[in-house]
Design a protein around this motif. Structure first.
Motif, PDB file in Angstrom:
ATOM      1  N   GLY A 194       0.799  -1.216   0.000  1.00  0.00           N
ATOM      2  CA  GLY A 194       0.000   0.000   0.000  1.00  0.00           C
ATOM      3  C   GLY A 194       0.829   1.260   0.000  1.00  0.00           C
ATOM      4  O   GLY A 194       1.949   1.297   0.545  1.00  0.00           O
ATOM      5  N   LEU A 195       0.274   2.302  -0.619  1.00  0.00           N
ATOM      6  CA  LEU A 195       0.887   3.624  -0.658  1.00  0.00           C
ATOM      7  C   LEU A 195      -0.109   4.650  -0.145  1.00  0.00           C
ATOM      8  O   LEU A 195      -1.324   4.519  -0.342  1.00  0.00           O
ATOM      9  CB  LEU A 195       1.304   4.001  -2.080  1.00  0.00           C
ATOM     10  N   GLY A 196       0.400   5.677   0.499  1.00  0.00           N
ATOM     11  CA  GLY A 196      -0.428   6.776   0.958  1.00  0.00           C
ATOM     12  C   GLY A 196       0.236   8.108   0.658  1.00  0.00           C
ATOM     13  O   GLY A 196       1.467   8.220   0.656  1.00  0.00           O
ATOM     14  N   PHE A 197      -0.581   9.108   0.384  1.00  0.00           N
ATOM     15  CA  PHE A 197      -0.055  10.457   0.136  1.00  0.00           C
ATOM     16  C   PHE A 197      -1.086  11.444   0.662  1.00  0.00           C
ATOM     17  O   PHE A 197      -2.280  11.331   0.373  1.00  0.00           O
ATOM     18  CB  PHE A 197       0.200  10.672  -1.355  1.00  0.00           C
ATOM     19  N   SER A 198      -0.626  12.414   1.443  1.00  0.00           N
ATOM     20  CA  SER A 198      -1.530  13.372   2.092  1.00  0.00           C
ATOM     21  C   SER A 198      -1.094  14.799   1.810  1.00  0.00           C
ATOM     22  O   SER A 198      -0.442  15.449   2.635  1.00  0.00           O
ATOM     23  CB  SER A 198      -1.558  13.115   3.609  1.00  0.00           C
ATOM     24  N   PRO A 199      -1.453  15.317   0.616  1.00  0.00           N
ATOM     25  CA  PRO A 199      -1.135  16.713   0.304  1.00  0.00           C
ATOM     26  C   PRO A 199      -2.238  17.648   0.784  1.00  0.00           C
ATOM     27  O   PRO A 199      -3.371  17.588   0.310  1.00  0.00           O
ATOM     28  CB  PRO A 199      -1.049  16.710  -1.226  1.00  0.00           C
ATOM     29  N   GLY A 200      -1.945  18.490   1.730  1.00  0.00           N
ATOM     30  CA  GLY A 200      -2.908  19.484   2.190  1.00  0.00           C
ATOM     31  C   GLY A 200      -4.162  18.872   2.764  1.00  0.00           C
ATOM     32  O   GLY A 200      -4.120  18.091   3.717  1.00  0.00           O
ATOM     33  N   GLN A 201      -5.301  19.171   2.160  1.00  0.00           N
ATOM     34  CA  GLN A 201      -6.597  18.746   2.665  1.00  0.00           C
ATOM     35  C   GLN A 201      -7.018  17.353   2.171  1.00  0.00           C
ATOM     36  O   GLN A 201      -8.151  16.925   2.438  1.00  0.00           O
ATOM     37  CB  GLN A 201      -7.668  19.770   2.254  1.00  0.00           C
ATOM     38  N   ASP A 203      -6.265  13.044   1.582  1.00  0.00           N
ATOM     39  CA  ASP A 203      -5.561  11.804   1.885  1.00  0.00           C
ATOM     40  C   ASP A 203      -5.845  10.821   0.756  1.00  0.00           C
ATOM     41  O   ASP A 203      -7.023  10.506   0.484  1.00  0.00           O
ATOM     42  CB  ASP A 203      -6.036  11.198   3.210  1.00  0.00           C
ATOM     43  N   LEU A 204      -4.793  10.339   0.110  1.00  0.00           N
ATOM     44  CA  LEU A 204      -4.925   9.384  -0.978  1.00  0.00           C
ATOM     45  C   LEU A 204      -4.382   8.040  -0.534  1.00  0.00           C
ATOM     46  O   LEU A 204      -3.358   7.984   0.163  1.00  0.00           O
ATOM     47  CB  LEU A 204      -4.173   9.866  -2.225  1.00  0.00           C
ATOM     48  N   ALA A 205      -5.036   6.957  -0.944  1.00  0.00           N
ATOM     49  CA  ALA A 205      -4.597   5.616  -0.565  1.00  0.00           C
ATOM     50  C   ALA A 205      -4.767   4.677  -1.747  1.00  0.00           C
ATOM     51  O   ALA A 205      -5.757   4.738  -2.480  1.00  0.00           O
ATOM     52  CB  ALA A 205      -5.407   5.096   0.626  1.00  0.00           C
ATOM     53  N   LEU A 206      -3.781   3.790  -1.918  1.00  0.00           N
ATOM     54  CA  LEU A 206      -3.816   2.792  -2.984  1.00  0.00           C
ATOM     55  C   LEU A 206      -3.229   1.494  -2.458  1.00  0.00           C
ATOM     56  O   LEU A 206      -2.115   1.479  -1.935  1.00  0.00           O
ATOM     57  CB  LEU A 206      -3.017   3.269  -4.200  1.00  0.00           C
ATOM     58  N   ASP A 207      -3.987   0.408  -2.571  1.00  0.00           N
ATOM     59  CA  ASP A 207      -3.545  -0.918  -2.120  1.00  0.00           C
ATOM     60  C   ASP A 207      -3.614  -1.917  -3.260  1.00  0.00           C
ATOM     61  O   ASP A 207      -4.512  -1.854  -4.118  1.00  0.00           O
ATOM     62  CB  ASP A 207      -4.435  -1.454  -0.989  1.00  0.00           C
ATOM     63  N   TYR A 208      -2.672  -2.859  -3.246  1.00  0.00           N
ATOM     64  CA  TYR A 208      -2.733  -4.027  -4.137  1.00  0.00           C
ATOM     65  C   TYR A 208      -2.631  -5.274  -3.274  1.00  0.00           C
ATOM     66  O   TYR A 208      -1.771  -5.357  -2.392  1.00  0.00           O
ATOM     67  CB  TYR A 208      -1.584  -4.020  -5.148  1.00  0.00           C
ATOM     68  N   ARG A 209      -3.517  -6.240  -3.532  1.00  0.00           N
ATOM     69  CA  ARG A 209      -3.489  -7.500  -2.796  1.00  0.00           C
ATOM     70  C   ARG A 209      -3.439  -8.683  -3.753  1.00  0.00           C
ATOM     71  O   ARG A 209      -4.033  -8.650  -4.836  1.00  0.00           O
ATOM     72  CB  ARG A 209      -4.721  -7.640  -1.904  1.00  0.00           C
ATOM     73  N   TYR A 210      -2.721  -9.713  -3.313  1.00  0.00           N
ATOM     74  CA  TYR A 210      -2.646 -10.959  -4.078  1.00  0.00           C
ATOM     75  C   TYR A 210      -3.116 -12.080  -3.167  1.00  0.00           C
ATOM     76  O   TYR A 210      -2.562 -12.289  -2.080  1.00  0.00           O
ATOM     77  CB  TYR A 210      -1.211 -11.208  -4.546  1.00  0.00           C
ATOM     78  N   VAL A 211      -4.139 -12.800  -3.594  1.00  0.00           N
ATOM     79  CA  VAL A 211      -4.788 -13.822  -2.774  1.00  0.00           C
ATOM     80  C   VAL A 211      -4.463 -15.200  -3.358  1.00  0.00           C
ATOM     81  O   VAL A 211      -4.745 -15.464  -4.525  1.00  0.00           O
ATOM     82  CB  VAL A 211      -6.310 -13.611  -2.733  1.00  0.00           C
ATOM     83  N   GLN A 245      -9.795  10.932   0.569  1.00  0.00           N
ATOM     84  CA  GLN A 245     -10.499  11.628   1.642  1.00  0.00           C
ATOM     85  C   GLN A 245     -10.230  13.125   1.526  1.00  0.00           C
ATOM     86  O   GLN A 245      -9.084  13.546   1.363  1.00  0.00           O
ATOM     87  CB  GLN A 245     -10.035  11.123   3.008  1.00  0.00           C
ATOM     88  N   TYR A 246     -11.307  13.904   1.629  1.00  0.00           N
ATOM     89  CA  TYR A 246     -11.188  15.363   1.597  1.00  0.00           C
ATOM     90  C   TYR A 246     -11.536  15.913   2.974  1.00  0.00           C
ATOM     91  O   TYR A 246     -12.607  15.631   3.526  1.00  0.00           O
ATOM     92  CB  TYR A 246     -12.126  15.948   0.540  1.00  0.00           C
ATOM     93  N   LYS A 247     -10.623  16.724   3.541  1.00  0.00           N
ATOM     94  CA  LYS A 247     -10.786  17.241   4.898  1.00  0.00           C
ATOM     95  C   LYS A 247     -11.028  18.742   4.940  1.00  0.00           C
ATOM     96  O   LYS A 247     -10.854  19.380   5.985  1.00  0.00           O
ATOM     97  CB  LYS A 247      -9.540  16.898   5.719  1.00  0.00           C
ATOM     98  N   GLY A 248     -11.466  19.310   3.810  1.00  0.00           N
ATOM     99  CA  GLY A 248     -11.642  20.752   3.734  1.00  0.00           C
ATOM    100  C   GLY A 248     -12.889  21.279   4.419  1.00  0.00           C
ATOM    101  O   GLY A 248     -13.017  22.484   4.645  1.00  0.00           O
ATOM    102  N   VAL A 249     -13.839  20.392   4.742  1.00  0.00           N
ATOM    103  CA  VAL A 249     -15.049  20.793   5.449  1.00  0.00           C
ATOM    104  C   VAL A 249     -14.831  20.537   6.934  1.00  0.00           C
ATOM    105  O   VAL A 249     -14.482  19.429   7.342  1.00  0.00           O
ATOM    106  CB  VAL A 249     -16.279  20.016   4.946  1.00  0.00           C
TER     107      VAL A 249
END
Length: 437
Positions: A275-282, A284-292, A327-331
């Motif tokens: 998984g990767l995460g990036f939180s620029p300003g307001q 939060d971005l998330a991306l996961d890859y799974r192998y089952v 996720q948007y945290k501007g409100v």
């Protein structure tokens, strides 16, 4: 009274969880579900962190408890077609087709998690009770759909399944530095399985039997690593081992009232997550890859008929899952979320017939969620989910008596069975942060 309350709580958490990715829940709790299940490198809440990467609970430096409850709706349809024959056994060129709709109704999805963190401490602990896996259908007996015809007329009659897996986890994370953490989690599992008719039992002249619900206990674990750059970028990786179960032991009753017993082993597959995460300003971005890894999992790796014409296993392929969320945290006090989940289909056309009791395969799932931060200690969460299977999973009807002429599973020429479904869910949750010491 106390014993009754404890039993009620256990039954609630053991209720079937209906999946979107193979038979695996794509996420746990309203926050994680609303991010499409992505959390391995972006832990926004304790439930998603515990489920997908035990190391990531090190980001929480407070004592937090969270409870979620969802209402899950599914609408699978089962269709089948068989060729018609004249009195001499010759094909007429006509076909008998029909469709049966599931009448199962709504299913609850609970999740309970707690994390013990402390500011300045390198140690973080967690505990959880999650319904992480399940499938279930109820297709009534029908005289207009060949596969649901009564067994006395060559069909299977009423087809019903109910599988659920409750997992208890105890999580520990250690912060190696300000940026790196490692974590581990032993897991203990309780599963129930009901099949009607029971294809894992040997058929008699009376057909396949019905069976009482069987239970099994299992265990496994999870390991994870987590990196937080401190400047908005984060990443994580985890490995959930195969959850090894004892045998399900079925008490069977045939249509002629004779009885019997059989055993069937079904484990939970190993899962690799990145998984990767990036939180620029307001944001939060998330991306996961799974192998089952279904190909190394009892109950799913085996396929075909046994020498006594029972079903050896589901025959699932390994799958890939991609989860993404924003996720948007501007409100003020009102984070807003969008999530998407993609899953490949583990069921090939050659084994579609064996998987009629486990049709909960969702290719594309979309989520819309939000939270309301009532205070610095209380928050409530909500999510709405819609899932689609894409094109129907289909393949020929199979008969072990046809194997000699139509190997390997005895496909009936000109026949077809197919199923598809949509899912929807509403889930709400609440979390509470205890006062810091």
């Amino acid at each position: 009274m106390k014993a009754y309350f404890l039993k009620l709580c256990f039954l609630l958490f053991a209720t079937a969880a209906y999946s979107q990715a193979g038979h695996i829940m794509q996420g746990v709790g309203a926050v994680n579900m609303s991010m499409g299940g992505a959390s391995t490198g972006q832990p926004l809440d304790i439930s998603g962190a515990i489920q997908w990467n035990p190391a990531s609970i090190s980001t929480f430096d407070e004592k937090i408890i969270k409870f979620d409850l969802g209402l899950f709706f599914s609408s699978p349809e089962l269709s089948s077609t068989v060729p018609e024959f004249d009195s001499g056994g010759n094909p007429t060129g006509n076909f008998f087709s029909g469709t049966t709709e599931d009448d199962r109704g709504v299913s609850p999805l609970p999740a309970l998690a707690m994390v013990w963190g402390k500011e300045g401490s390198k140690h973080t602990f967690g505990a959880s009770a999650f319904g992480i896996s399940g499938f279930g259908v109820t297709f009534p007996e029908s005289t207009t759909n060949p596969i649901n015809m009564p067994q006395s007329m060559g069909g299977f009659g009423r087809i019903e399944s109910d599988y659920s897996l409750l997992q208890l986890g105890f999580t520990y994370a250690y912060q190696l530095s300000d940026k790196f953490s490692i974590g581990l989690q032993p897991t203990f599992n309780y599963a129930t399985l009901e099949l009607m008719p029971n294809p894992t039992a040997n058929p008699t002249l009376a057909g396949y039997p019905s069976a009482d619900k069987a239970t099994a206990l299992g265990f496994g674990g999870q390991l994870g690593v987590y990196y937080d750059s401190g400047s908005g970028f984060s990443a994580g990786a985890s490995y959930k081992t195969k959850q090894s179960f004892g045998d399900f032991k079925f008490d069977n009753t045939y249509l002629d009232s004779s009885t019997g017993e059989n055993e069937f082993k079904m484990d939970y597959p190993a899962i690799w997550s990145l998984g990767l995460g990036f939180s620029p300003g307001q944001f939060d971005l998330a991306l996961d890859y799974r192998y089952v890894q279904y190909d190394k999992t009892a109950g799913f790796s085996s396929v075909g008929w046994t020498p006594t014409a029972s079903v050896a296993g589901f025959g699932w392929d390994n799958i890939s899952i991609v989860s993404a969320g924003i996720q948007y945290k501007g409100v003020d006090r009102l984070p807003l979320r969008l999530g998407y989940t993609y899953s490949s289909n583990p069921i090939g056309s050659d084994v579609a017939f064996f998987n009629v009791p486990a049709t909960a395969i969702i290719k594309n799932a979309f989520q819309l969620g939000l939270s309301y931060e009532i205070s610095d200690r209380w928050a409530i969460d909500g999510v709405y989910h819609m899932g689609f299977s894409g094109k129907a999973t289909s393949g020929p009807l199979l008969n072990p008596q046809f194997i000699a002429n139509f190997p390997p599973y005895g496909a009936i020429p000109g026949s077809e069975v197919s199923y598809d479904m949509t899912t929807s869910m509403i889930m709400v949750g609440a979390s509470y942060k205890f006062l810091k010491n």
